[in-house]
Scaffold this motif. Sequence first.
Motif, PDB file in Angstrom:
ATOM      1  N   UNK A  21     -24.253-159.472   0.392  1.00  0.00           N
ATOM      2  CA  UNK A  21     -23.407-158.830   1.780  1.00  0.00           C
ATOM      3  C   UNK A  21     -23.220-157.230   1.728  1.00  0.00           C
ATOM      4  N   UNK A  22     -22.728-156.765   0.505  1.00  0.00           N
ATOM      5  CA  UNK A  22     -22.539-155.424   0.122  1.00  0.00           C
ATOM      6  C   UNK A  22     -23.861-154.682   0.254  1.00  0.00           C
ATOM      7  N   UNK A  23     -25.073-155.135  -0.193  1.00  0.00           N
ATOM      8  CA  UNK A  23     -26.342-154.605  -0.336  1.00  0.00           C
ATOM      9  C   UNK A  23     -26.781-154.183   0.826  1.00  0.00           C
ATOM     10  N   UNK A  24     -26.765-155.392   1.729  1.00  0.00           N
ATOM     11  CA  UNK A  24     -27.380-155.343   2.949  1.00  0.00           C
ATOM     12  C   UNK A  24     -26.495-155.044   4.206  1.00  0.00           C
ATOM     13  N   UNK A  25     -25.295-154.743   3.952  1.00  0.00           N
ATOM     14  CA  UNK A  25     -24.370-154.282   4.759  1.00  0.00           C
ATOM     15  C   UNK A  25     -23.807-155.268   5.756  1.00  0.00           C
ATOM     16  N   UNK A  26     -23.258-156.158   5.427  1.00  0.00           N
ATOM     17  CA  UNK A  26     -22.588-157.305   6.279  1.00  0.00           C
ATOM     18  C   UNK A  26     -21.231-157.404   6.287  1.00  0.00           C
ATOM     19  N   UNK A  27     -20.532-156.727   6.753  1.00  0.00           N
ATOM     20  CA  UNK A  27     -18.900-156.753   6.734  1.00  0.00           C
ATOM     21  C   UNK A  27     -18.392-158.035   7.494  1.00  0.00           C
ATOM     22  N   UNK A  28     -18.405-159.204   6.792  1.00  0.00           N
ATOM     23  CA  UNK A  28     -17.920-160.225   7.285  1.00  0.00           C
ATOM     24  C   UNK A  28     -16.624-160.415   6.641  1.00  0.00           C
ATOM     25  N   UNK A  36     -16.230-155.029  -2.350  1.00  0.00           N
ATOM     26  CA  UNK A  36     -15.578-155.630  -1.292  1.00  0.00           C
ATOM     27  C   UNK A  36     -14.001-155.255  -1.150  1.00  0.00           C
ATOM     28  N   UNK A  37     -13.590-155.456  -0.016  1.00  0.00           N
ATOM     29  CA  UNK A  37     -12.156-155.370   0.392  1.00  0.00           C
ATOM     30  C   UNK A  37     -11.462-156.527  -0.004  1.00  0.00           C
ATOM     31  N   UNK A  38     -10.358-156.610  -0.690  1.00  0.00           N
ATOM     32  CA  UNK A  38      -9.734-157.759  -1.033  1.00  0.00           C
ATOM     33  C   UNK A  38      -8.278-157.791  -1.197  1.00  0.00           C
ATOM     34  N   UNK A  39      -7.806-159.134  -0.633  1.00  0.00           N
ATOM     35  CA  UNK A  39      -6.511-159.222  -0.500  1.00  0.00           C
ATOM     36  C   UNK A  39      -5.881-160.684  -0.969  1.00  0.00           C
ATOM     37  N   UNK A  40      -4.654-160.852  -1.541  1.00  0.00           N
ATOM     38  CA  UNK A  40      -4.195-162.129  -1.642  1.00  0.00           C
ATOM     39  C   UNK A  40      -3.002-162.178  -0.669  1.00  0.00           C
ATOM     40  N   UNK A  65     -24.886-157.722  14.187  1.00  0.00           N
ATOM     41  CA  UNK A  65     -23.790-157.141  13.151  1.00  0.00           C
ATOM     42  C   UNK A  65     -22.493-156.748  14.293  1.00  0.00           C
ATOM     43  N   UNK A  66     -22.650-156.850  15.666  1.00  0.00           N
ATOM     44  CA  UNK A  66     -21.619-156.676  16.580  1.00  0.00           C
ATOM     45  C   UNK A  66     -20.631-157.780  16.540  1.00  0.00           C
ATOM     46  N   UNK A  67     -21.158-158.918  16.215  1.00  0.00           N
ATOM     47  CA  UNK A  67     -20.157-160.183  15.982  1.00  0.00           C
ATOM     48  C   UNK A  67     -19.163-160.286  14.947  1.00  0.00           C
ATOM     49  N   UNK A  91      -6.572-155.912   8.629  1.00  0.00           N
ATOM     50  CA  UNK A  91      -7.114-154.988   7.585  1.00  0.00           C
ATOM     51  C   UNK A  91      -8.377-155.344   6.853  1.00  0.00           C
ATOM     52  N   UNK A  92      -8.674-156.687   6.951  1.00  0.00           N
ATOM     53  CA  UNK A  92     -10.239-157.221   6.297  1.00  0.00           C
ATOM     54  C   UNK A  92     -11.084-156.802   7.425  1.00  0.00           C
ATOM     55  N   UNK A  93     -10.723-157.117   8.624  1.00  0.00           N
ATOM     56  CA  UNK A  93     -11.493-157.141   9.710  1.00  0.00           C
ATOM     57  C   UNK A  93     -12.008-155.604  10.165  1.00  0.00           C
ATOM     58  N   UNK A  94     -11.065-154.647   9.761  1.00  0.00           N
ATOM     59  CA  UNK A  94     -11.496-153.248   9.996  1.00  0.00           C
ATOM     60  C   UNK A  94     -11.885-152.529   8.694  1.00  0.00           C
ATOM     61  N   UNK A  95     -12.189-153.138   7.657  1.00  0.00           N
ATOM     62  CA  UNK A  95     -12.468-152.588   6.517  1.00  0.00           C
ATOM     63  C   UNK A  95     -13.665-151.968   6.298  1.00  0.00           C
ATOM     64  N   UNK A  96     -14.735-152.376   7.069  1.00  0.00           N
ATOM     65  CA  UNK A  96     -15.966-151.818   7.124  1.00  0.00           C
ATOM     66  C   UNK A  96     -17.007-152.294   6.163  1.00  0.00           C
ATOM     67  N   UNK A  97     -16.299-153.090   5.516  1.00  0.00           N
ATOM     68  CA  UNK A  97     -17.493-153.913   4.430  1.00  0.00           C
ATOM     69  C   UNK A  97     -16.976-155.170   4.138  1.00  0.00           C
TER      70      UNK A  97
END
Length: 561
Positions: free
Chosen positions: A465-472, A516-520, A442-444, A533-539
Amino acid sequence: MSEHNQNPNARNGGQILVDALARNAVDTVYCVPGESYLAVLDALHDAHGIRTIVTRHEGAASNMADAYGKLTGRPGICFVTRGPGATHAANGVHTASEDSTPMILFIGQVEQSFIGRGAFQEVDYRQMFGGIAKWVTEIDSLERIPEIVSKAFSIAMSGRPGPVVISLPEDVLFDSGEVADASPVRIVQAEPTPAAMDELQTLLNEAQKPLVIVGGTGWDSDAIAAFARFVLKNDLPVAASFRRQDLFDNRDEHYVGQVGLGLSPKLADRVRHADLLLVIGSRLAETVSQGYTLFDVPTPRQTMVHVHPDPEELGRVYQARLPINSGMRAFASALDEMNKRDASPAQRPWHAWTADARADYVAHSTPPAASPKLDGVDLASVVSHLDYVLPDNAVITNGAGNYTVWVHRFYRYRQMATELAPTNGAMGYGLPAAIAAKLLDPTRDVVCFAGDGCFMMYPQELATAMQFGAPLVVIVANNSMLGTIRMHQEREYPDRVSATRLANPDFIAMAKSFGAHAERVERTEDFPAAFERARKAGVAALIELKTDPLQITPANRLTKV
């Protein structure tokens, strides 16, 4: 003979199987649950050292297992149910086969007394997977579970790694008895002979235009470091085989590019004119060989040294001047010893050859100024920005499509196990692989690139990804078409577009529906802030890039959509 539950030492087949996995250091399994292996699911409930990741599609589960195998060198473990579950999971098995990834797929099976009757979801898995797995078997008794699991680990990791498929009849899993466990598997690998290393040194001393092509699997950090020392001492130019760019630091002055899709014409010319090719780990398959044209078959015009862990691979297509059967770790160690004995001059005669190849790579991998004709986001600028801001250990994943040419050309990989991409060109691979990578560490930073067609193969895995907590972060390049096929259509059947246009959903609304966080992003200059913003979203986060459908590759534009 099996015993009944009154024996306090008795275990059912599911428990014996899971215990065998634990003894072989398994810490994660990927699955879609099925009633055909309920006893295994029950045993996993109490297997506190094994994490169970439930995906939304068996193809995604098998792709995650493949990604795990690529990242760790240990078999990725996948469980699916019989019939449709197995057919869905075949995608990842084929990827693991072509990519030489250790993996074990367990499939539920009908009761043994039903086999051959056309029972519900019955499939003969030996026939189904026989052409794409290293070994396919079916466990026929409780007592053989430890033996067969042990053999599966050995086959998956030995020689050229690959996938193993094991069928689990339901009655064997529910049966119980007292069964002895097997010891954890120990893997041995072939080593180069002293004579082979002496001949390699002689060929190197005689060369004027050498080139290294590095690839394959079975590397570890020590082997990579030893290989780099050999390259540095001998001032050798290093090219990576298809989707193996992370095996050598792309920033190093000896790295000269990748030999795969989007191959630089200048690098292709250097491969043809090299007088010594040192091929380490790569099979030199169709993509690397550019349709078997870079090297003559069966005898290359270049002097070739071919190092591979599987003796059956050596000579299968190319008759090398010096074939060396060796695992990567053993060969790298031998290179270190050769370095210690080598009294060659400090500067090799090919210094200019290496420097010129490096200059060609730098020019090819530096994004050009965006064309004024470009409509939408410049994908080269996006990849270049990520190359600048991401740390060395960031993992980049992708599936298949023309968008990948931008990634492989303009991103410079710095560390081993940072490129997760299927050499078999499987669409949809990127998102499951990214989830596996993020859950493993998770640190990468983990960034998945996907085309709009590629992403829609497994978009539901955002739920995983949301269920198991993978903020990619997922970056979807949306040009509303299947770009690779359209490119081929333009070449073969110009002005006859067929079946390649896509009507896409609202990717932002879709991603947000999962939480999930999402932007266009529609302008290149807006990407850096959106990515932060995506990188820091936490999800888990998705960024949709509206890209120009006419820009079909970094160098080629269509005349019309």
